[in-house]
Design a protein around this motif. Structure first.
Motif, mmCIF file in Angstrom:
data_model
loop_
_atom_site.group_PDB
_atom_site.id
_atom_site.type_symbol
_atom_site.label_atom_id
_atom_site.label_comp_id
_atom_site.label_asym_id
_atom_site.label_seq_id
_atom_site.Cartn_x
_atom_site.Cartn_y
_atom_site.Cartn_z
ATOM 1 N N GLY A 56 23.998 -118.774 -1.940
ATOM 2 C CA GLY A 56 23.639 -119.075 -3.325
ATOM 3 C C GLY A 56 24.793 -118.833 -4.279
ATOM 4 N N TYR A 59 27.124 -121.737 -3.821
ATOM 5 C CA TYR A 59 26.585 -122.945 -4.452
ATOM 6 C C TYR A 59 26.790 -122.911 -5.969
ATOM 7 C CZ TYR A 59 24.140 -124.313 -0.129
ATOM 8 O OH TYR A 59 23.827 -124.704 1.148
ATOM 9 N N ARG A 60 26.643 -121.742 -6.566
ATOM 10 C CA ARG A 60 26.854 -121.622 -8.015
ATOM 11 C C ARG A 60 28.298 -121.939 -8.380
ATOM 12 N NH1 ARG A 60 24.104 -116.178 -10.375
ATOM 13 N NH2 ARG A 60 25.543 -116.685 -12.075
ATOM 14 N N LEU A 210 16.638 -124.938 -3.591
ATOM 15 C CA LEU A 210 17.297 -123.737 -4.096
ATOM 16 C C LEU A 210 18.805 -123.941 -4.222
ATOM 17 C CD1 LEU A 210 16.899 -120.958 -5.134
ATOM 18 C CD2 LEU A 210 16.774 -120.092 -2.798
ATOM 19 N N CYS A 214 20.842 -123.412 -7.700
ATOM 20 C CA CYS A 214 22.064 -122.612 -7.857
ATOM 21 C C CYS A 214 23.193 -123.453 -8.438
ATOM 22 C CB CYS A 214 22.483 -122.037 -6.506
ATOM 23 S SG CYS A 214 21.360 -120.795 -5.837
ATOM 24 N N THR A 265 15.814 -118.465 -10.284
ATOM 25 C CA THR A 265 16.622 -118.841 -9.123
ATOM 26 C C THR A 265 16.923 -117.620 -8.258
ATOM 27 O OG1 THR A 265 17.615 -120.675 -10.353
ATOM 28 C CG2 THR A 265 18.780 -119.920 -8.393
ATOM 29 N N ALA A 269 15.816 -117.026 -4.404
ATOM 30 C CA ALA A 269 16.797 -116.706 -3.360
ATOM 31 C C ALA A 269 16.375 -115.477 -2.564
ATOM 32 C CB ALA A 269 18.170 -116.491 -3.985
#
Length: 352
Positions: A56, A59-60, A210, A214, A265, A269
């Motif tokens: 995550g 991904y951000r 998800l 992210c 989010t 997660a």
């Protein structure tokens, strides 16, 4: 480290100057060297064995950088391959981890493929709509109907598969329709079937939602930071525009909305590997994060004034990514329709 690496190696406009796949030619090997494609692979199979918290965060950062790196589809494939113990699955985990295999993936609710038996394997027929498919992808992750029960497959893309690519407003991702007409696949390409496939399909959908949430949070953070910085330097009527109360309130509202999306989010997660409601929470996070990203990106264009509407400024790049993120997997209304029944059942169970 990921933020610094992407700032140095990934240019926002590269996909618009060539294609997303071309922009990844030098990025993918370097990301593989950093172990990004090994994050979700179990340690006993040569990976890093990380949970979604690590994914995550990455991904951000990819969302912040507007990166075209197809990490999400690769990790969705890894998640399915972890459930298989065949030599093919082990070889594919190694190939993905090294950055050699480029994986595309069927979107949730993105069409239907039927699988029938053949003497030397299986035959695929059907059509997938708007699959996430990088140009030059070597493999495709999809779900199919196998003798009346669901199955999850990771197939090799060869000349027998018809691919029709779509021109879309966001050039950081590549979508295509994929048509199978009597396409042969080996038996080892089937990673799961029956109840195991049902679980994998649900897990893949939650991962997809998800991951997009992210990505939205990261992109919204970046464009909000850049907008606030712009209001501190842009002067009008003899003062910085950030000193105007109306813009202060607008920035505060954007920050408040972003924090709500970040909180949901983060909650999703933490639940994705442990809660039986992970898919519902992940879908809710995707809805909120995507709507928040779109709203912040649109406000950013407005707050930059005339320059925000020009091709030369990067505001429109964030807005395009936000709009595509919101559309992938279905509209917010589609998501809400799909969430209604499980949420109703949960409420009924709580009242019982």
């Amino acid at each position: 480290m990921a933020r610094r690496f992407l700032a140095e190696q990934a240019r926002r406009r590269a996909p618009y100057e060539t294609t997303a796949s071309q922009a990844c030619l030098s990025l993918t090997p370097k990301a593989a060297e950093l172990g990004w494609f090994l994050l979700a692979t179990p340690e006993e199979r040569g990976g890093l064995g990380q949970d979604f918290a690590a994914l995550g965060a990455l991904y951000r950062e990819l969302g912040r950088a507007l990166s075209p790196l197809p990490l999400m589809t690769a990790m969705m494939a890894v998640h399915a391959l972890r459930e298989a113990s065949s030599d093919y699955a082990n070889a594919m985990l190694d190939s993905i981890g090294a950055g050699d295999a480029v994986v595309g993936a069927q979107l949730p609710h993105g069409g239907a493929v039927h699988v029938s038996s053949a003497p030397d394997g299986f035959v695929l027929d059907g059509r997938l709509s708007h699959a996430l498919l990088p140009d030059g992808a070597t493999h495709l992750l999809l779900q199919a109907d196998l003798a009346g029960e669901p199955a999850v497959l990771l197939i090799v893309l060869d000349g027998g598969v018809a691919i029709k690519r779509h021109e879309i407003w966001d050039r950081t991702r590549e979508l295509a329709d994929v048509v199978f007409t009597g396409v042969r696949a080996s038996a080892e390409a089937i990673l799961a079937k029956g109840e195991q496939a049902v679980r994998l399909i649900a897990d893949r959908s939650a991962h997809f939602d998800l991951a997009l949430a992210c990505d939205c949070v990261g992109g919204a953070e970046q464009i909000l930071d850049e907008t606030v910085e712009y209001t501190r330097t842009r002067r009008q009527f003899g003062r910085e525009i950030g000193s105007f109360q109306a813009l202060k309130h607008r920035c505060a509202d954007m920050k408040t909305e972003l924090e709500a999306a970040k909180a949901l989010t983060a909650r999703a997660a933490s639940a994705i590997d442990s809660s039986d409601r992970a898919a519902v929470i992940a879908a809710g996070a995707k809805i909120l994060a995507a709507q928040t990203y779109r709203a912040i990106a649109m406000d950013a264009v407005q707050m930059h004034g005339g320059i925000g509407f020009t091709w030369e400024h990067d505001c429109h790049l964030f807005l395009k990514r936000a709009l595509l993120n919101e559309a992938l997997g279905g509209s917010p209304e589609d998501y809400k329709d799909r969430l209604f029944e499980p949420m109703r059942l949960a409420v009924d169970a709580a009242r019982a």
